[in-house]
Design a protein around this motif. Structure first.
Motif, mmCIF file in Angstrom:
data_model
loop_
_atom_site.group_PDB
_atom_site.id
_atom_site.type_symbol
_atom_site.label_atom_id
_atom_site.label_comp_id
_atom_site.label_asym_id
_atom_site.label_seq_id
_atom_site.Cartn_x
_atom_site.Cartn_y
_atom_site.Cartn_z
ATOM 1 N N ILE A 134 0.847 -1.188 0.000
ATOM 2 C CA ILE A 134 0.000 0.000 0.000
ATOM 3 C C ILE A 134 0.883 1.239 0.000
ATOM 4 C CG2 ILE A 134 -1.713 1.306 1.300
ATOM 5 C CD1 ILE A 134 -2.826 -1.358 2.249
ATOM 6 N N GLU A 135 0.558 2.160 -0.917
ATOM 7 C CA GLU A 135 1.300 3.414 -1.046
ATOM 8 C C GLU A 135 0.337 4.584 -0.981
ATOM 9 O OE1 GLU A 135 4.258 3.730 -4.154
ATOM 10 O OE2 GLU A 135 4.045 1.591 -4.560
ATOM 11 N N ARG A 136 0.814 5.708 -0.492
ATOM 12 C CA ARG A 136 0.048 6.959 -0.533
ATOM 13 C C ARG A 136 0.508 7.722 -1.768
ATOM 14 N NH1 ARG A 136 -1.290 10.888 4.448
ATOM 15 N NH2 ARG A 136 -2.143 8.911 5.109
ATOM 16 N N LEU A 137 -0.459 8.030 -2.649
ATOM 17 C CA LEU A 137 -0.130 8.661 -3.923
ATOM 18 C C LEU A 137 -0.987 9.902 -4.153
ATOM 19 C CD1 LEU A 137 -0.040 5.457 -6.166
ATOM 20 C CD2 LEU A 137 1.913 6.638 -5.149
ATOM 21 N N ASP A 138 -0.436 10.833 -4.917
ATOM 22 C CA ASP A 138 -1.151 12.022 -5.372
ATOM 23 C C ASP A 138 -1.590 11.786 -6.813
ATOM 24 O OD1 ASP A 138 -0.612 13.446 -2.980
ATOM 25 O OD2 ASP A 138 1.339 14.072 -3.758
ATOM 26 N N ILE A 139 -2.879 11.892 -7.071
ATOM 27 C CA ILE A 139 -3.399 11.740 -8.428
ATOM 28 C C ILE A 139 -3.179 13.070 -9.146
ATOM 29 C CG2 ILE A 139 -5.407 11.207 -9.844
ATOM 30 C CD1 ILE A 139 -4.424 8.849 -8.086
ATOM 31 N N THR A 140 -2.502 13.014 -10.283
ATOM 32 C CA THR A 140 -2.140 14.250 -10.982
ATOM 33 C C THR A 140 -2.853 14.434 -12.311
ATOM 34 O OG1 THR A 140 -0.250 13.144 -11.999
ATOM 35 C CG2 THR A 140 0.151 14.337 -9.934
ATOM 36 N N ASP A 141 -3.308 13.350 -12.927
ATOM 37 C CA ASP A 141 -3.903 13.417 -14.265
ATOM 38 C C ASP A 141 -5.000 12.373 -14.392
ATOM 39 O OD1 ASP A 141 -2.113 15.351 -15.726
ATOM 40 O OD2 ASP A 141 -0.602 13.869 -15.131
ATOM 41 N N ILE A 142 -5.703 12.444 -15.530
ATOM 42 C CA ILE A 142 -6.691 11.424 -15.898
ATOM 43 C C ILE A 142 -6.232 10.793 -17.204
ATOM 44 C CG2 ILE A 142 -9.054 11.066 -16.755
ATOM 45 C CD1 ILE A 142 -9.086 11.449 -13.827
ATOM 46 N N GLY A 143 -6.243 9.451 -17.260
ATOM 47 C CA GLY A 143 -5.866 8.738 -18.475
ATOM 48 C C GLY A 143 -7.023 8.664 -19.452
ATOM 49 N N THR A 144 -6.740 8.176 -20.645
ATOM 50 C CA THR A 144 -7.761 8.094 -21.689
ATOM 51 C C THR A 144 -8.913 7.171 -21.309
ATOM 52 O OG1 THR A 144 -6.494 6.377 -22.817
ATOM 53 C CG2 THR A 144 -6.175 8.648 -23.567
ATOM 54 N N GLY A 145 -8.673 6.199 -20.446
ATOM 55 C CA GLY A 145 -9.736 5.299 -19.998
ATOM 56 C C GLY A 145 -10.503 5.818 -18.800
ATOM 57 N N GLY A 146 -10.129 6.985 -18.290
ATOM 58 C CA GLY A 146 -10.834 7.587 -17.162
ATOM 59 C C GLY A 146 -10.215 7.325 -15.806
ATOM 60 N N ASP A 182 -0.568 -3.272 -8.001
ATOM 61 C CA ASP A 182 -0.157 -4.593 -8.480
ATOM 62 C C ASP A 182 1.075 -4.472 -9.380
ATOM 63 O OD1 ASP A 182 -0.984 -3.903 -11.079
ATOM 64 O OD2 ASP A 182 -2.855 -5.024 -10.944
ATOM 65 N N THR A 183 1.552 -5.581 -9.887
ATOM 66 C CA THR A 183 2.778 -5.590 -10.675
ATOM 67 C C THR A 183 2.601 -4.986 -12.062
ATOM 68 O OG1 THR A 183 2.308 -7.854 -11.393
ATOM 69 C CG2 THR A 183 3.737 -7.578 -9.472
ATOM 70 N N ASP A 184 1.346 -4.788 -12.499
ATOM 71 C CA ASP A 184 1.081 -4.214 -13.822
ATOM 72 C C ASP A 184 0.870 -2.706 -13.788
ATOM 73 O OD1 ASP A 184 1.217 -6.713 -15.062
ATOM 74 O OD2 ASP A 184 -0.912 -7.110 -14.721
ATOM 75 N N GLY A 185 1.084 -2.080 -12.624
ATOM 76 C CA GLY A 185 0.903 -0.640 -12.526
ATOM 77 C C GLY A 185 -0.543 -0.216 -12.360
ATOM 78 N N ARG A 186 -1.388 -1.154 -11.968
ATOM 79 C CA ARG A 186 -2.792 -0.847 -11.676
ATOM 80 C C ARG A 186 -2.931 -0.701 -10.173
ATOM 81 N NH1 ARG A 186 -5.886 0.804 -15.326
ATOM 82 N NH2 ARG A 186 -7.627 0.038 -14.143
ATOM 83 N N GLY A 187 -3.721 0.264 -9.754
ATOM 84 C CA GLY A 187 -3.921 0.478 -8.331
ATOM 85 C C GLY A 187 -5.372 0.319 -7.936
ATOM 86 N N LYS A 188 -5.593 -0.185 -6.740
ATOM 87 C CA LYS A 188 -6.933 -0.274 -6.165
ATOM 88 C C LYS A 188 -6.961 0.683 -4.976
ATOM 89 C CE LYS A 188 -10.085 -3.314 -3.750
ATOM 90 N NZ LYS A 188 -10.213 -4.600 -3.074
ATOM 91 N N MET A 189 -7.861 1.668 -5.036
ATOM 92 C CA MET A 189 -7.939 2.630 -3.957
ATOM 93 C C MET A 189 -8.430 1.940 -2.690
ATOM 94 S SD MET A 189 -9.767 6.385 -3.636
ATOM 95 C CE MET A 189 -11.350 5.818 -4.186
ATOM 96 N N ILE A 190 -7.640 2.068 -1.636
ATOM 97 C CA ILE A 190 -7.994 1.526 -0.337
ATOM 98 C C ILE A 190 -8.697 2.592 0.495
ATOM 99 C CG2 ILE A 190 -7.075 0.520 1.799
ATOM 100 C CD1 ILE A 190 -6.775 -1.253 -0.720
ATOM 101 N N ARG A 191 -8.190 3.839 0.391
ATOM 102 C CA ARG A 191 -8.761 4.924 1.184
ATOM 103 C C ARG A 191 -8.512 6.250 0.493
ATOM 104 N NH1 ARG A 191 -7.428 8.268 5.978
ATOM 105 N NH2 ARG A 191 -5.241 7.723 5.781
ATOM 106 N N LEU A 192 -9.521 7.100 0.472
ATOM 107 C CA LEU A 192 -9.386 8.465 -0.014
ATOM 108 C C LEU A 192 -8.921 9.301 1.170
ATOM 109 C CD1 LEU A 192 -9.819 10.619 -2.220
ATOM 110 C CD2 LEU A 192 -12.192 10.771 -1.446
#
Length: 68
Positions: free
Chosen positions: A2-14, A42-52
């Motif tokens: 689990i990492e704390r990240l700042d969302i900076t952009d939106i990708g083409t898929g939303g 995950d290992t593919d660079g996909r993230g599942k939000m655990i907490r806002l």
């Protein structure tokens, strides 16, 4: 991991886009630019939000009750 990240952009898929500690892009569904989130990455660079942690001022309630 689990990492704390700042969302900076939106990708083409939303998905929100953040960068992890190594600079790799992480794609996180249901996030908006400006969100600070705790994410399980995950290992593919996909993230599942655990907490806002801090919502973006750009967040809005979805007009459709079935969203998300």
């Amino acid at each position: 991991m689990i990492e704390r990240l700042d969302i900076t952009d939106i990708g083409t898929g939303g998905d929100g886009i953040a960068r992890d500690a190594d600079g790799r892009a992480v794609f996180v569904p249901l996030t908006a630019p400006g969100d600070v989130v705790e994410v399980e990455v995950d290992t593919d660079g996909r993230g599942k939000m655990i907490r806002l942690v801090t919502p973006s001022p750009l967040r809005a309630d979805p007009p459709c009750p079935h969203f998300g």
